[in-house]
Write an enzyme that holds these catalytic residues in place. Structure first.
Site, PDB file in Angstrom:
ATOM      1  N   LYS A  87       0.819  -1.225   0.000  1.00 37.15           N
ATOM      2  CA  LYS A  87       0.000   0.000   0.000  1.00 37.15           C
ATOM      3  C   LYS A  87       0.849   1.270   0.000  1.00 37.15           C
ATOM      4  O   LYS A  87       0.471   2.280  -0.582  1.00 37.15           O
ATOM      5  CB  LYS A  87      -0.943   0.004   1.202  1.00 37.15           C
ATOM      6  CG  LYS A  87      -1.985  -1.104   1.174  1.00 37.15           C
ATOM      7  CD  LYS A  87      -3.316  -0.588   0.701  1.00 37.15           C
ATOM      8  CE  LYS A  87      -4.310  -1.686   0.325  1.00 37.15           C
ATOM      9  NZ  LYS A  87      -4.456  -2.809   1.235  1.00 37.15           N
ATOM     10  N   GLU A 109     -10.093   6.241   2.503  1.00 41.82           N
ATOM     11  CA  GLU A 109     -10.974   5.214   3.046  1.00 41.82           C
ATOM     12  C   GLU A 109     -10.095   4.069   3.516  1.00 41.82           C
ATOM     13  O   GLU A 109      -8.974   3.915   3.044  1.00 41.82           O
ATOM     14  CB  GLU A 109     -11.919   4.703   1.945  1.00 41.82           C
ATOM     15  CG  GLU A 109     -11.335   3.619   1.011  1.00 41.82           C
ATOM     16  CD  GLU A 109     -10.197   4.084   0.110  1.00 41.82           C
ATOM     17  OE1 GLU A 109     -10.023   5.305  -0.052  1.00 41.82           O
ATOM     18  OE2 GLU A 109      -9.467   3.214  -0.422  1.00 41.82           O
ATOM     19  N   SER A 376       1.841  -9.701  -0.821  1.00 39.93           N
ATOM     20  CA  SER A 376       1.448  -8.286  -0.768  1.00 39.93           C
ATOM     21  C   SER A 376       1.646  -7.658   0.601  1.00 39.93           C
ATOM     22  O   SER A 376       1.782  -6.443   0.716  1.00 39.93           O
ATOM     23  CB  SER A 376      -0.013  -8.135  -1.207  1.00 39.93           C
ATOM     24  OG  SER A 376      -0.853  -8.998  -0.453  1.00 39.93           O
TER      25      SER A 376
HETATM   26  C1  LIG Z   1      -5.273  -3.986   0.877  1.00 42.96           C
HETATM   27  C2  LIG Z   1      -4.527  -5.247   0.705  1.00 42.96           C
HETATM   28  C3  LIG Z   1      -4.798  -6.131  -0.359  1.00 42.96           C
HETATM   29  C4  LIG Z   1      -5.920  -5.931  -1.331  1.00 42.96           C
HETATM   30  O1  LIG Z   1      -5.845  -4.784  -2.104  1.00 42.96           O
HETATM   31  P1  LIG Z   1      -5.473  -4.799  -3.649  1.00 42.96           P
HETATM   32  O2  LIG Z   1      -5.781  -3.426  -4.089  1.00 42.96           O
HETATM   33  O3  LIG Z   1      -6.294  -5.843  -4.319  1.00 42.96           O
HETATM   34  O4  LIG Z   1      -4.016  -5.122  -3.732  1.00 42.96           O
HETATM   35  C5  LIG Z   1      -4.014  -7.268  -0.497  1.00 42.96           C
HETATM   36  N1  LIG Z   1      -3.016  -7.546   0.372  1.00 42.96           N
HETATM   37  C6  LIG Z   1      -2.731  -6.726   1.407  1.00 42.96           C
HETATM   38  C7  LIG Z   1      -1.622  -7.096   2.331  1.00 42.96           C
HETATM   39  C8  LIG Z   1      -3.472  -5.551   1.612  1.00 42.96           C
HETATM   40  O5  LIG Z   1      -3.179  -4.750   2.647  1.00 42.96           O
END
Ligand SMILES: *Cc1c(COP(=O)(O)O)cnc(C)c1O
Length: 396
Positions: A87, A109, A376
């Site tokens: 993020k 948000e 992620s």
């Molecule tokens: C917010 C989040 C996501 C999902 O958001 P995308 O916009 O689909 O990437 C996935 N993994 C983590 C660790 C997140 O914080």
């Protein structure tokens, strides 16, 4: 790429009230001006490197590779970024853009709180005011992240409308933006909403695939055979896919949250169960009831608990360039435990959806091929919930 006026095939666009049009045009013009500006690029690169800790590692998961008995598995470690997820890439880019535009206030948000924490972090760094809208239900479920945001100097406003969750927080942030355009930038957290957000967020997140490409070529001399990422709104997946779209031999696979299964009502798998519609300023696929109302969605993972998908993903699906597969809560929890045990890496429960799918398909690839899984985020935030899922009672 068909990004003409923010369209991806028939998806995307700007379905917004007149009152928001000026803000969106101002943002579009500023982005056009700065996106290829060497000074802007240099400042952002410095923030990425010095502050966020980029480039993130591409790690060869040797034990997992041996265990699965097929493709060589590589993990793109976005979990090692400052604030613990991908993020921050988008937030640093948008905060810098907002500063160039002369804005002094960021609003955002948040669902689970990850994007809110990243935005509050950037606001602290840039000396900007920060207000985060969060569904009241989510403020209760994610009390620790509410504390973090306040600690970082942000104001957190609980949203009580609708189901008091993420989609209501997005609606409220959009409303607030129309009320205060002059000094405020809306830092949207995924590749969604009206044009130019899906393009801006994708561009800032595309550093992920740019790095994967360079790292794979350096480590193996080849491009990967597949790139796998989880999809909520779709920003980490879009970032992981972007620089491979023209490389037709690289399979692009997005993993959606199936929740308790795509044949139940407790799911958030938009491509598997959704239909074309218009919501939050964009045309795309959405989970809807029989009357076209946005359906309540469910996933064990708060970050994937959104009833839509970014318009560029909808287009990659339509054209067949990317594949989208559903992964259930149970499969994701097993993968969360598997990666922890096998590689000593605790992934976010969102990322575990991508790990789960990789464990299913790795053996179908030959041993010279390679799969990159985007991790992620890190999973510390999820430990209490997963323990509870397994029937263990631990204190948060
Ligand atoms: C917010 C989040 C996501 C999902 O958001 P995308 O916009 O689909 O990437 C996935 N993994 C983590 C660790 C997140 O914080």
């Amino acid at each position: 790429m068909s990004t003409k006026k923010g369209r991806f095939g028939e998806h995307g666009g700007q379905y917004i009230p007149e009152t928001l049009m000026n803000a969106v045009i101002e943002l579009e013009e500023a982005y056009e001006r700065y996106k290829n500006d060497p000074q802007f690029e240099a400042e952002l690169a410095q923030l990425f490197n010095e502050y966020a800790g980029r480039p993130s590692r591409l790690y060869f998961a040797e034990k997992m590779t041996k265990d699965l008995g097929g493709a060589r598995i590589y993990l793109k470690r976005e979990d090692l970024n400052h604030t613990g997820s991908h993020k921050i890439n988008n937030v640093l880019g948008q905060a810098l853009l907002a500063k160039k535009m002369g804005k002094t206030r960021l609003i955002a948000e948040t669902g689970a709180g990850q994007h809110g924490v990243a935005t509050a972090t950037a606001a602290a760094l840039f000396g900007m005011e920060c207000v985060v809208f969060m569904g009241e239900e989510d403020t209760k479920r994610q009390a620790l992240n509410v504390y973090r945001m306040r600690l970082l100097g942000a104001e957190v406003i609980p949203v009580k409308t609708g189901t008091a969750t993420l989609k209501d927080a997005v609606s409220e942030a959009m409303r607030e933006w129309t009320r205060r355009i002059s000094d405020t930038h809306y830092c949207l957290g995924s590749v969604m909403g009206p044009h130019p957000f899906p393009t801006i967020v994708r561009d800032f997140q595309s550093v992920i695939s740019k790095e994967i490409k360079a790292q794979m070529l350096e480590m193996t001399g080849h491009l990967p055979d597949a790139v796998i990422a989880c999809v909520g709104g779709g920003s980490n997946a879009m970032g992981s896919f972007y620089h491979f779209i023209e490389d037709k031999n690289v399979r692009l696979i997005g993993c959606e949250a199936a929740g308790r299964g795509v044949d139940t009502f407790e799911t958030a798998a938009t491509i598997a169960t959704g239909r074309s519609g218009i919501f939050h300023g964009m045309k795309s696929y959405f989970c809807q009831d029989e009357f076209g109302q946005i359906a309540p969605v469910y996933s064990i993972s708060a970050g994937l608990d959104y009833p839509g998908i970014g318009p560029e993903h909808a287009w990659l699906h339509d054209t067949g360039r990317a594949e989208y597969v559903p992964v259930t809560d149970e499969e994701a929890v097993c993968a969360f435990e598997y990666l922890s045990r096998t590689e000593g890496i605790i992934p976010a429960i969102e990322s575990a959806h991508a790990v789960a799918h990789a464990t299913k398909i790795a053996k179908d690839f030959d041993k010279d091929s390679s799969i990159v899984i985007t991790i992620s985020g890190r999973g510390d935030k999820d430990c209490a919930a997963i323990a509870r899922y397994r029937g263990e009672d631990i204190n948060e």
